[in-house]
Design a protein around this motif. Structure first.
Motif, PDB file in Angstrom:
ATOM      1  N   UNK A 184       0.930  -1.185   0.010  1.00  0.00           N
ATOM      2  CA  UNK A 184      -0.030  -0.093   0.113  1.00  0.00           C
ATOM      3  C   UNK A 184       0.778   1.284   0.138  1.00  0.00           C
ATOM      4  N   UNK A 185       0.360   2.421  -0.273  1.00  0.00           N
ATOM      5  CA  UNK A 185       1.258   3.707  -0.322  1.00  0.00           C
ATOM      6  C   UNK A 185       0.405   4.816   0.399  1.00  0.00           C
ATOM      7  N   UNK A 186       1.269   5.194   1.412  1.00  0.00           N
ATOM      8  CA  UNK A 186       0.653   6.408   2.189  1.00  0.00           C
ATOM      9  C   UNK A 186       0.695   7.764   1.633  1.00  0.00           C
ATOM     10  N   UNK A 187      -0.506   8.645   2.149  1.00  0.00           N
ATOM     11  CA  UNK A 187      -0.346   9.781   1.640  1.00  0.00           C
ATOM     12  C   UNK A 187      -0.625  10.674   2.638  1.00  0.00           C
ATOM     13  N   UNK A 188      -0.155  12.194   2.645  1.00  0.00           N
ATOM     14  CA  UNK A 188      -0.510  12.840   3.971  1.00  0.00           C
ATOM     15  C   UNK A 188      -1.711  13.479   3.781  1.00  0.00           C
ATOM     16  N   UNK A 243      -0.314  -2.095 -11.233  1.00  0.00           N
ATOM     17  CA  UNK A 243       0.585  -3.092 -10.600  1.00  0.00           C
ATOM     18  C   UNK A 243      -0.035  -4.173 -10.396  1.00  0.00           C
ATOM     19  N   UNK A 244      -1.339  -4.142 -10.144  1.00  0.00           N
ATOM     20  CA  UNK A 244      -2.437  -5.498 -10.194  1.00  0.00           C
ATOM     21  C   UNK A 244      -2.130  -6.272  -8.764  1.00  0.00           C
ATOM     22  N   UNK A 245      -1.878  -5.524  -7.799  1.00  0.00           N
ATOM     23  CA  UNK A 245      -1.668  -6.610  -6.339  1.00  0.00           C
ATOM     24  C   UNK A 245      -2.859  -6.339  -5.531  1.00  0.00           C
ATOM     25  N   UNK A 246      -3.881  -5.294  -5.959  1.00  0.00           N
ATOM     26  CA  UNK A 246      -4.956  -5.150  -4.981  1.00  0.00           C
ATOM     27  C   UNK A 246      -4.643  -4.220  -3.913  1.00  0.00           C
ATOM     28  N   UNK A 247      -3.665  -3.290  -4.123  1.00  0.00           N
ATOM     29  CA  UNK A 247      -3.062  -2.542  -2.846  1.00  0.00           C
ATOM     30  C   UNK A 247      -3.785  -1.135  -3.087  1.00  0.00           C
ATOM     31  N   UNK A 248      -4.003  -0.456  -1.952  1.00  0.00           N
ATOM     32  CA  UNK A 248      -4.750   0.796  -1.814  1.00  0.00           C
ATOM     33  C   UNK A 248      -3.762   1.948  -1.385  1.00  0.00           C
ATOM     34  N   UNK A 249      -4.411   3.113  -1.672  1.00  0.00           N
ATOM     35  CA  UNK A 249      -3.429   4.359  -1.307  1.00  0.00           C
ATOM     36  C   UNK A 249      -4.213   4.717   0.143  1.00  0.00           C
ATOM     37  N   UNK A 250      -3.153   4.633   1.129  1.00  0.00           N
ATOM     38  CA  UNK A 250      -3.694   4.840   2.651  1.00  0.00           C
ATOM     39  C   UNK A 250      -3.463   6.208   3.088  1.00  0.00           C
ATOM     40  N   UNK A 251      -4.538   6.993   3.644  1.00  0.00           N
ATOM     41  CA  UNK A 251      -4.182   8.090   4.452  1.00  0.00           C
ATOM     42  C   UNK A 251      -3.801   8.189   5.770  1.00  0.00           C
ATOM     43  N   UNK A 344       5.729  -1.766   6.989  1.00  0.00           N
ATOM     44  CA  UNK A 344       4.178  -1.744   7.772  1.00  0.00           C
ATOM     45  C   UNK A 344       2.765  -1.555   6.857  1.00  0.00           C
ATOM     46  N   UNK A 345       3.334  -1.210   5.366  1.00  0.00           N
ATOM     47  CA  UNK A 345       2.250  -1.134   4.602  1.00  0.00           C
ATOM     48  C   UNK A 345       1.896  -2.344   3.504  1.00  0.00           C
TER      49      UNK A 345
END
Length: 345
Positions: A184-188, A243-251, A344-345
């Motif tokens: 997953x990828x975090x954003x501020x 990318x195709x792995x079902x990951x999400x943007x995390x706030x 951790x993501x």
């Protein structure tokens, strides 16, 4: 025509050089970094030199018709290097260009000159407020160009949004690295802010418009950015979806994260600097109406298109730059302690 491209070894530089060669122009590159692009190395003239050194600059100006000044010290450089390169270097280039009677001087500035505005979209005549040494230096560099314009030289100032595409790494390599590694990828903040980007191919098109059109139309200042963009969360999600792995943007909560990143920056444990972490959760988009109307600028790529195009290039070329490190846009920035956070993501 014969073009001088400063910063020719950089991300914009190489994309613009390839673009100009396709248009059958002669190109001279001036950069203090090695020019290591075998596909075009034998097709252009290469000067390895520093724009802060007048002798280096003068040597590169033989029979030059058009200057595209893309060289700059980026925000991760020291304040002294930023001022000396972005301001003093620009002044030297402008003076030598005038002396050699070049037809046009096209300066690549930045929307960082607007600081962190309280309203959007941002127009070319809005107040200039530099954030940090880089933003301040970009404003002063523009002033050097405006002095030359007042003396009669045709001078175009282009203020592009953050531009991406083939050869672009830098801070964007973090998103691509995490997407590749099924994270997953975090954003501020919530990520619901509108944040306009720009594809480097569209930027090259805009620059070339300033070469083709009549001098009275291009002797001006232009914002350049994508026409189609949504929010940070939705546009960055397009890369994770591809990318195709079902990951999400995390706030992540804005205030504590910004405080943490400030501390990490001071300790030199994070590559993220003030301009990035203080604007990442804010709206950031400029009006391109002037460029559309005056230049006939029509962006080809949306934010999502540009990000995915860049990600595809990243995957295709991963082995060639995987071990490289530095502070230019052409190498992946060291993630520092943020690489641990990735676990951790």
């Amino acid at each position: 025509m014969r073009f001088l491209v400063t910063g020719g070894s950089g991300f914009l530089g190489i994309n613009l050089i390839r673009y100009l060669l396709k248009k059958k122009h002669e190109v001279v590159s001036l950069d203090f970094a090695d020019f290591n692009y075998p596909d075009v190395k034998d097709k252009i003239k290469i000067f390895k030199g520093d724009i802060r050194n007048q002798s280096d600059v003068e040597k590169s100006f033989e029979n030059i018709d058009i200057v595209v000044h893309a060289a700059a010290a980026l925000p991760l450089y020291t304040p002294e290097e930023i001022i000396s390169t972005d301001v003093n270097g620009t002044r030297i280039l402008v003076e030598v260009a005038e002396k050699n009677k070049v037809k046009r001087f096209i300066h690549i500035s930045s929307t960082a000159v607007y600081g962190i505005p309280d309203r959007h979209p941002i127009y070319e005549n809005d107040k200039l407020v530099g954030v940090g040494p880089y933003g301040v230096a970009k404003i002063k560099a523009e002033e050097e160009c405006l002095k030359a314009k007042a003396r009669g030289m045709c001078t175009t100032i282009i203020r592009p949004k953050s531009f991406i595409g083939p050869e672009r790494l830098g801070v964007f390599a973090m998103l691509y690295d995490w997407a590749k590694d099924k994270k997953n990828f975090p954003v501020i903040g919530k990520g619901n802010n509108q944040y306009q980007l720009l594809d480097v191919e569209d930027l090259c098109e805009a620059i070339y418009k300033c070469v083709e059109l009549d001098e009275k139309n291009v002797n001006d200042v232009f914002n350049i950015g994508a026409k189609e963009f949504t929010t940070i969360k939705r546009d960055y999600q397009a890369v994770l979806d591809y990318a195709g792995f079902g990951k999400r943007i995390i706030s992540l909560p804005e205030k504590p994260i910004i405080i943490t990143l400030k501390i990490l920056e001071k300790l030199r444990l994070s590559p993220l600097y003030k301009w990035i972490y203080e604007t990442a959760s804010k709206d950031s988009f400029v009006s391109i109406e002037k460029a559309e109307k005056v230049l006939g600028f029509t962006p080809k790529y949306s934010n999502k298109d540009a990000l995915i195009r860049n990600y595809k290039w990243y995957l295709d070329n991963l082995e060639s730059f995987n071990q490289q490190k530095g502070i230019s846009h052409r190498v992946p920035w060291s993630q520092g302690i943020l690489k641990l956070a990735k676990l951790f993501f």
